[in-house]
Design a protein around this motif. Sequence first.
Motif, mmCIF file in Angstrom:
data_model
loop_
_atom_site.group_PDB
_atom_site.id
_atom_site.type_symbol
_atom_site.label_atom_id
_atom_site.label_comp_id
_atom_site.label_asym_id
_atom_site.label_seq_id
_atom_site.Cartn_x
_atom_site.Cartn_y
_atom_site.Cartn_z
ATOM 1 N N ASP A 30 0.839 -1.203 0.000
ATOM 2 C CA ASP A 30 0.000 0.000 0.000
ATOM 3 C C ASP A 30 0.875 1.254 0.000
ATOM 4 O O ASP A 30 0.965 1.972 0.994
ATOM 5 C CB ASP A 30 -0.915 -0.008 1.231
ATOM 6 N N ALA A 33 -0.718 4.639 1.198
ATOM 7 C CA ALA A 33 -0.817 4.860 2.645
ATOM 8 C C ALA A 33 0.503 5.371 3.208
ATOM 9 O O ALA A 33 0.523 6.220 4.103
ATOM 10 C CB ALA A 33 -1.226 3.566 3.351
ATOM 11 N N ARG A 258 -10.239 3.085 5.882
ATOM 12 C CA ARG A 258 -9.043 3.689 5.295
ATOM 13 C C ARG A 258 -8.609 4.851 6.173
ATOM 14 O O ARG A 258 -9.392 5.384 6.950
ATOM 15 C CB ARG A 258 -9.342 4.234 3.892
ATOM 16 N N ALA A 265 0.106 2.637 8.946
ATOM 17 C CA ALA A 265 -0.037 2.735 7.491
ATOM 18 C C ALA A 265 0.087 1.357 6.854
ATOM 19 O O ALA A 265 0.982 0.584 7.178
ATOM 20 C CB ALA A 265 1.014 3.670 6.918
#
Length: 445
Positions: A30, A33, A258, A265
């Motif tokens: 991710d 993030a 989210r 993160a």
Amino acid sequence: MSVPQLSDEHRDEEILAVFDTAFGDLLAADPAAFRVKFRKMAASAFAFYRGTACLFYRDLDAADHEGGDRGPYLDERTSRVWIHGDLHAENFGTYMDSTGRLIFNVNDFDEAYVGPFTWDLKRFAASIALIGYAKALSDEQITELVTVYAGAYRERIRALATGAKSDEVPPFTLDTAQGPLLDALRDARSLTRFGLLDSMTEIRDFERRFAPGGGSVELDAATRYKVLAAFDGYLETLPESSLTRPDSYRVKDVVGRRGIGIGSAGLPSYNILLEGNSDALENDVVIYIKQAQTPAVSRHITDPVIRDYFQHEGHRTVISQRALQAHADPWLGWTELDGAGQLVAEISPYAVDLDWSDIDDPEEIAEVVADLGRATAAMHAAADDQSGESLVPFSTERAIHAAIAADEDGFAPLLVDFAHGYGARARADHQIFVDLFRNGRIPGL
């Protein structure tokens, strides 16, 4: 040597190597993030320090090994105390304990583990140096603040170790707290469960459901099934006292999340809406299921007895918090999802973090720092042979008291020297990090 030398010309490579070890897999999964996380870390040296416990413990471990041992005040017992793992000046705030009392204390136990008690104290001391620098306090004023913290910690440990009655060392409550700690407790008391629910949910067809938007992610049927199966596993980890009303755990809705915090993160997270302690809609409860992370300190503790004590990181986080925090959240538990350990806890309506933005007067800062020293001592003392866990089978307050008593005069100067040295190191590292980030030198971003 207590901290890496500021002249180290290879520090950028060291930072990147530590980041790869700590964040590599999550960052690859991710990157968006982590771009958000790193933007927040770029804002200030303190924000960078908050997000880099991994670098802090790498540096501590490297300095200790260069000296040949873990350092003063550490012996066989004081080197294996339950520690918070990320004890900085902003990881304190309010919570409602299982008895219904509002408490001001240490919070956020994601990094908790078993290790040297001085590592918590050093991490806190360096954070005070960074806050003091940001508030333009002199080196002498920062020295005084760290000395105050060390003294308050020392005196509370002494009191606990020598058999002080519980009413002589009370927790920080609405009745006992003062200054900014009391302000935080009063702010928490003014909050309501209805206010939290109103910010996250809505009433549809006479039942409460999560509202769309605001970071909520609707789940497909397969994911929803997996999350609910993990929830069933979580129920088995709760203490008997939390299961007196089975209807409290009736699931009303579940969503993905989210945009969780700086330290999480890339970690999957879900919110579950539960019936709560009555049929009344204003008593509904929101809990979260979050993949637990590997604590930074654990990479530098090699004892297999400690490592093998935990089923997974979710189990470790919960067991550690229950050990370190008296009367912990009754909704606190663990489970597994997709083979990974998960932390489960309530999203509390009564959580207020200590706000340093308006604490500027040096005398007021010193009063707060002293209280945080006392809170740190109480936390270390709670997690021992009286905690119900066998991993630390001795009185931690007595062990720490004896270790400090062997060299009373050196205790505060040890923390003062470290605070100044690592504060300077973190400020320099922050600038290196910003340049790495803005010039595209962090792999994967």
